[in-house]
Write a protein that holds these residues in place. Structure first.
Motif, PDB file in Angstrom:
ATOM      1  N   ASN A 218       0.807  -1.214   0.000  1.00 56.60           N
ATOM      2  CA  ASN A 218       0.000   0.000   0.000  1.00 56.60           C
ATOM      3  C   ASN A 218       0.841   1.266   0.000  1.00 56.60           C
ATOM      4  OD1 ASN A 218       0.919  -0.597   2.598  1.00 56.60           O
ATOM      5  ND2 ASN A 218      -0.743   0.569   3.559  1.00 56.60           N
ATOM      6  N   ASN A 219       2.138   1.140   0.356  1.00 56.71           N
ATOM      7  CA  ASN A 219       2.997   2.343   0.347  1.00 56.71           C
ATOM      8  C   ASN A 219       4.343   2.099  -0.319  1.00 56.71           C
ATOM      9  OD1 ASN A 219       4.449   0.908   2.298  1.00 56.71           O
ATOM     10  ND2 ASN A 219       3.398   1.940   3.988  1.00 56.71           N
ATOM     11  N   TYR A 220       4.436   1.075  -1.192  1.00 55.45           N
ATOM     12  CA  TYR A 220       5.703   0.810  -1.889  1.00 55.45           C
ATOM     13  C   TYR A 220       5.424   0.269  -3.288  1.00 55.45           C
ATOM     14  CZ  TYR A 220      10.359  -0.881  -3.006  1.00 55.45           C
ATOM     15  OH  TYR A 220      11.570  -1.082  -3.619  1.00 55.45           O
ATOM     16  N   ARG A 221       6.274   0.693  -4.234  1.00 53.27           N
ATOM     17  CA  ARG A 221       6.216   0.194  -5.609  1.00 53.27           C
ATOM     18  C   ARG A 221       7.622  -0.200  -6.029  1.00 53.27           C
ATOM     19  NH1 ARG A 221       2.051   1.093  -3.783  1.00 53.27           N
ATOM     20  NH2 ARG A 221       0.208   2.120  -4.640  1.00 53.27           N
ATOM     21  N   GLY A 222       7.806  -1.408  -6.533  1.00 52.37           N
ATOM     22  CA  GLY A 222       9.114  -1.878  -6.962  1.00 52.37           C
ATOM     23  C   GLY A 222       9.646  -1.103  -8.154  1.00 52.37           C
TER      24      GLY A 222
END
Length: 671
Positions: free
Chosen positions: A475-479
């Motif tokens: 919900n608060n990270y994108r690779g």
């Protein structure tokens, strides 16, 4: 690739027991005449010396050995790298329950636990990140592909440990990716002699109870050990009570392991090891604290259940009268975690990391007495790793695999019994990233009159992006699939000085540089432009000023900055430890005092939506522990300890609770 090498200066148990080939086998400092004879037959001493030892019936002192520094067993006097060895005896003297607590006493090592016992625990070497340290247990690499390629030390109990070797500085030339800061090699004891059964149980503060039972034995042909450990505590709130949190967060751990081996012939040896851990930890969640203007932990009904499975099997073939050795092995690890909301009960995310490794190593030992009076070791190794991470959550899921084939070459030589050098190079063929070539060189010179050993090393390292950094999603990270591997180089110089026969002093200056450092930026990760700089000094001393009294101390100064000139977080500039152990009453009683000092450090906190982060200061703290034991007879011992007797209130990670003063007592039985 990590293998124990049977070489001509190995102790005799190595040549006759299958568990010895696992790299974490211990070579005893004192051993019997048959041990010495086997080593001599391999070419360590002359034939005349062999005959004398065979008929004398006495014991002989063998040099302390490192099995980590050079892929082959090497006397510490010939090791040019900075390496610290913690013995199982030292761990038992202090009644240490988790390996991470023992590592706090190692120069150059910083430990951070996110709350009380059982919470996520990171270990950093020489200012490097937690996932830049490669960890082995009984020859099995245990870095978790689904946890940032990092090993969580929270689950590793200290029962049945024989020794821990901490090798500092970039080691990718031998161990590949993740070995930027160094290598930690945890060696579990093996079975030998008559069948022996041991058990202990203890209890104490915070509703804690733990115990261990083991059985072991062995002969010249076979050996085995099996052990079971359990630890359970009601604990304290993971989110600090100083922030108004009161809910206790419990923790439980059950670990079983077995290892053994069988020598089919005098030249062919088989061995295997298996280890399983099941654990459950209550967790607290993060929230925004308007009072402080940043995030922090808060009581919540959450937990994580995890399992770890590690195994390795290998065969060792020794030819040419011990001068040529070949080792082939297979290792497999599976580590999974399920995070749950308990009201209502549901799994919010799960992670499963698998690693399989197939490796082969060939070692050739020879001497050239007429040319520089030299001994030589040539090593070639090849290994194939497959890392897989499976992530499932309410936000997304992924299942990704990365394979790497590594080729290693190393040359080790000793000239005139005083000068030792090593050179190693490794090429990694990676399925995803650009191929990497790393190298390392070391030298050690012993000044005979004083016994002073001068040493130095230089090496390069590589750290591949983790699967979560590449493909993760929460919900608060994108690779970020465009991340590049981190690159490192480092050197150190120092000396080891005997102190008039009653102790040793060691000093090291180190300097490391890391480029393309991967760091968080907003809700993703990026390669930080420029070079991160880390340097410092390490000091260690161990003395026995009087009979039955041992004093050990260490100090580390670390100055680390990223490419922007910002101080690296969770790397205190000053760390120190002191351990004093006294044995009395005819060796029946023992008293131990331990002091750990952790200097000021910085930590990350975030704004309300995690789009920005900044640093805050954490105060220094000092922990004082006292442990004692009394042996009634050879079969029965009572022991107890007091922890944090100053009742220090402190943070290792901002906002997370730490244990105050507590007492524990137990009994140990041996048959």
């Amino acid at each position: 690739m990590f293998l124990l090498i049977v070489r001509k200066d190995s102790a005799p148990e190595c040549l006759s027991t299958p568990s010895c080939p696992i790299p974490n086998t211990v070579v005893p400092i004192r051993t019997s005449v048959c041990v010495v004879l086997t080593a001599l037959l391999a070419g360590i001493a002359s034939a005349k010396a062999q005959d004398a030892d065979l008929t004398s019936g006495g014991n002989v002192d063998l040099p302390e050995i490192s099995v980590t520094a050079n892929l082959v067993e090497t006397p510490l006097s010939q090791v040019g790298s900075a390496v610290t060895i913690i013995t199982g005896e030292e761990i038992r003297e202090q009644q240490i329950k988790f390996v991470s607590e023992a590592l706090r006493q190692v120069p150059g090592v910083a430990v951070n636990r996110t709350g009380p016992v059982g919470q996520f625990t990171q270990v950093r070497i020489r200012g490097s990140e937690g996932n830049q340290t490669k960890v082995f247990i009984d020859g099995v690499e245990v870095n978790d592909p689904a946890a940032g390629s990092e090993f969580d030390f929270a689950q590793l109990l200290a029962d049945d440990i024989e020794r821990i070797e901490v090798l500092r500085g970039p080691q990718s030339a031998l161990y590949g990716s993740d070995a930027v800061g160094g290598v930690i090699n945890i060696i579990i004891r093996r079975g030998e002699g008559q069948v022996r059964t041991a058990a202990r149980v203890e209890g104490g503060a915070f509703g804690t109870i733990d115990g261990n039972a083991s059985v072991s034995g062995g002969t010249d042909r076979y050996r085995f050990i099996a052990s079971a450990s359990g630890f359970q505590t009601e604990g304290i709130s993971a989110a600090s009570t100083r922030l108004g949190n009161t809910e206790k967060d419990s923790y439980s751990n059950a670990t079983v392991f077995a290892k053994g081996g069988y020598s089919l012939t005098d030249t062919l040896d088989l061995s295997a090891v298996v280890r399983y851990t099941a654990n459950r930890t209550d967790l607290d969640s993060e929230m925004f604290y308007p009072k402080y203007g940043h995030t922090g932990p808060v009581d919540s009904l959450q937990d994580v259940k995890g399992e770890q499975f590690f195994t390795r099997a290998q065969a060792r073939l020794v030819l040419l009268d011990g001068h040529w050795e070949q080792i082939a092995g297979f290792a497999y690890t599976d580590q999974n975690r399920a995070y749950r909301d308990l009201d209502p009960r549901m799994v919010t995310s799960s992670y499963d990391g698998e690693r399989s490794r197939l490796d082969y190593q060939s070692n050739l030992f020879f001497t050239t007495p007429s040319l520089l009076d030299a001994s030589h070791t040539l090593t070639f190794a090849v290994e194939r790793d497959e890392d897989r991470a499976i992530s499932k959550s309410i936000w997304s899921s992924f299942d990704e695999t990365i394979g790497t084939t590594g080729f290693v070459g190393q040359y080790q030589a000793r000239f005139f019994k005083d000068l030792s050098i090593t050179g190693s190079v490794r090429h990694d063929d990676n399925d995803v990233f650009k191929d990497a070539t790393t190298y390392r060189a070391t030298a050690a010179y012993v000044i005979a009159p004083s016994g002073t050993k001068l040493r130095g090393s230089y090496g390069t390292g590589v750290k591949n992006p983790t699967l979560f950094e590449l493909y993760g999603f929460t919900n608060n990270y994108r690779g970020n699939p465009d991340l590049k591997p981190e690159a490192a180089e480092g050197w150190d110089a120092g000396f080891d000085q005997p102190l008039f026969g009653w102790g040793t002093l060691d000093f090291t200056y180190f300097n490391q540089r890391i480029t393309d450092l991967i760091t968080g930026s907003g809700q993703t990760s990026i390669n930080l432009p420029g070079t991160s700089k880390i340097d410092g000094v390490e000091l260690g001393v161990s003395v026995t000023p009087m009979a039955n009294l041992t004093v050990r101390a260490s100090y580390t100064y670390t100055d680390g900055e990223d490419a922007n000139g910002d101080t690296l977080v969770r790397r205190p500039k000053n760390i120190a430890s002191l351990d004093v152990n006294y044995v009395f009453l005819d060796n029946k009683a023992q008293l131990n005092i331990g002091v750990d000092y952790n200097g000021e450090q910085k930590d990350w906190v975030y704004n309300a939506d995690y789009s920005e982060r900044y640093t805050i200061n954490l105060k220094d703290y000092t922990l004082v522990n006292i442990a004692g034991s009394y042996k009634i007879n050879d079969n029965l011992q009572f022991y107890g300890r007091l922890e944090n007797i100053l009742d220090q209130k402190y943070y290792e990670v901002w906002g997370y609770g730490t244990l105050g003063f507590g007492g524990y007592a137990g009994v140990r039985l041996t048959f």
